[in-house]
Design a protein around this motif. Sequence first.
Motif, short mmCIF file in Angstrom:
data_model
loop_
_atom_site.label_atom_id
_atom_site.label_comp_id
_atom_site.label_asym_id
_atom_site.label_seq_id
_atom_site.Cartn_x
_atom_site.Cartn_y
_atom_site.Cartn_z
N LEU A 1 10.36 72.86 -73.83
CA LEU A 1 10.67 72.63 -75.23
C LEU A 1 9.30 72.83 -76.10
O LEU A 1 9.46 73.52 -77.18
CB LEU A 1 10.97 71.10 -75.51
CG LEU A 1 11.43 70.83 -76.92
CD1 LEU A 1 12.51 71.75 -77.30
CD2 LEU A 1 12.11 69.33 -76.90
N MET A 2 8.26 72.37 -75.64
CA MET A 2 7.09 72.76 -76.44
C MET A 2 6.65 74.18 -76.48
O MET A 2 6.09 74.68 -77.55
CB MET A 2 5.93 71.87 -75.99
CG MET A 2 6.13 70.42 -76.08
SD MET A 2 4.66 69.46 -75.48
CE MET A 2 4.48 68.16 -77.01
N ARG A 3 6.82 75.01 -75.32
CA ARG A 3 6.61 76.23 -75.52
C ARG A 3 7.54 76.91 -76.29
O ARG A 3 7.07 77.88 -77.00
CB ARG A 3 6.81 76.85 -74.27
CG ARG A 3 5.48 76.66 -73.01
CD ARG A 3 6.01 76.85 -71.45
NE ARG A 3 6.67 78.16 -71.40
CZ ARG A 3 6.15 79.18 -71.29
NH1 ARG A 3 4.76 79.32 -71.36
NH2 ARG A 3 6.84 80.27 -71.07
N CYS A 4 8.75 76.44 -76.64
CA CYS A 4 9.74 76.91 -77.68
C CYS A 4 9.17 76.81 -78.97
O CYS A 4 9.29 77.65 -79.92
CB CYS A 4 10.96 76.34 -77.43
SG CYS A 4 11.83 76.90 -75.89
N LEU A 5 8.58 75.54 -79.25
CA LEU A 5 8.18 75.36 -80.52
C LEU A 5 7.01 76.26 -81.02
O LEU A 5 6.73 76.74 -82.04
CB LEU A 5 7.59 74.02 -80.68
CG LEU A 5 8.47 72.97 -80.44
CD1 LEU A 5 8.19 71.49 -80.74
CD2 LEU A 5 9.83 72.97 -81.39
N VAL A 6 6.18 76.61 -80.05
CA VAL A 6 4.86 77.41 -80.23
C VAL A 6 5.31 78.89 -80.18
O VAL A 6 4.50 79.78 -80.10
CB VAL A 6 3.77 77.17 -79.50
CG1 VAL A 6 3.29 75.70 -79.61
CG2 VAL A 6 3.82 77.17 -77.89
N GLY A 7 6.57 79.29 -79.69
CA GLY A 7 6.98 80.72 -79.69
C GLY A 7 6.44 81.33 -78.59
O GLY A 7 6.48 82.68 -78.45
#
Lengths: 244, 243
Positions: free
Chosen positions: B49-55
Amino acid sequence: MSLTITLATMRRILAQLRHDHRTLGLLIGVPSLLMILLRYVFDRPGAFDRVGPMLLGLFPFVIMFIVTSVGTLRERTGGTLERLMTMPLGKLDLLLGYALAFGLVALAQVGVVLAISLTWLGLDLNGSVGSLVLVAVLDALLGMALGLFASAFARTEFQAVQFMPAFVLPQALLCGLIMPRGQMAGWLEAVSDVLPLSYAVDAMQEVSREPGFTGALARDVGIIAGCTLLALVLGAATLRRRTG
Amino acid sequence: MMSSSPAVSVRDLLVERGGRPVLHGVTFEAPRGSVVGLLGPSGCGKTTLMRCLVGVQTVKGGAVSVLGEPAGSPGLRRRVGYSTQSPAVYADLSVGENLRYFASVLGAPRGDADRVVEEVGLGRHRDQIAATLSGGQLSRANLAVALLGAPELLVLDEPTVGLDPVLRQELWELFRELAERGATLVVSSHVMDEAGRTDRLLLMREGRVLSDSTPASLRASTGADDLEEAFLQVISQRAGSPT
Ligand SMILES: Nc1ncnc2c1ncn2[C@@H]1O[C@H](COP(=O)(O)OP(=O)(O)OP(=O)(O)O)[C@@H](O)[C@H]1O
Ligand SMILES: [Mg+2]
């Protein structure tokens, strides 16, 4: 792309090398040592004059290939590449940062080997030292660019190291170092015609034989530079901002 | 209004990794200036999920908007700080060299490297090679990189793992201070006593959000004083309810 980021990346890679004295020593020392060995293995001035310059083109190519493929693989697996990809760094900034840093290292490497070869080992060169340095540094950049590209296909450092024989040895066999390319079977010559290292070695032979900057040399230099750019573009395509 | 729109807004996020679904329609928002905790068992999808936030994560479906732009937009690369779960710094460079390099990539002001090194309490280790740092020191060096350039959103993946209670306390005070200055923080953790320090708490399990509330209302709704207890209750309630 940004000049500040490119130069910062270059300085960072040079700083990493500066901390790693052994790698730096090997980068500079190994080609010199091999050259000295070669000189005494041949022990005939004519033969050394013929083969020496070709190896001056081969060493930076091979060494930069290994150093870059392992170095960029470390960026990929160590997470620093992913971190950089979340930052305002262009792919080109990273690639040019590598190119500048390793270009400088290649310059130092070639400078030392050449100084030893021309003085102590008595290498006789017909062409100018300037064109020889130019071709050697271009060869180094070609090795670097191919190494960057190859590292995209390696998952581990073991694999990356294996790419050296896979990518480099066939080229080394076919480039005219062991057997002149004109004397090879037609299909082998055709293969060697599309391998960039053939032109690297060809250019070195040209420099050792001809006094001026000949048309053939200019053609070789153009092909090496073109292959380097192509490999850099392909390498850039393997750098992904988003991964699975 | 720009300032009232959430810093992070995730809708129906679907992610597959290695051919298997990892996030199944995650939806949540992080208000600006808040500290949002991300809790859940190992493998539930916090890092994803965090990787999604930073793209940096390829997504299958849904929308992730960060500071009013789609996640991963070039304009966000200076405004979002990310500290990865496993330290991502150059092991062969000193702490200071690492920070100065990342600072120049971010275009952060001169002196920012010195500021963040003090903020994470590594001032005395500035000239030490990263490879020789202790585990906790290395993870603080990794955190320091995320603080460079004073980003508006900080995505911190288990920043306090392996640290002693005193250091954890200090870091949470720092996070609170950053939020008071207006930054939004999304922080993942395994440690339940840290969950009480957040403004909002997202409980995840197997790629789904089980509960999205404040620590106080989670305690109230489950009747459990202890957040660990509350978390276990939420899980058993969900397991009992038909889907
Ligand atoms: N590169 C990958 N390829 C395939 N599957 C992956 C990959 N990375 C993670 N996964 C899987 O995705 C799921 C979620 O992983 P993720 O790292 O997001 O979990 P997490 O909640 O951060 O766990 P932890 O608390 O242990 O860090 C896990 O089941 C994991 O096995
Ligand atoms: Mg994780």
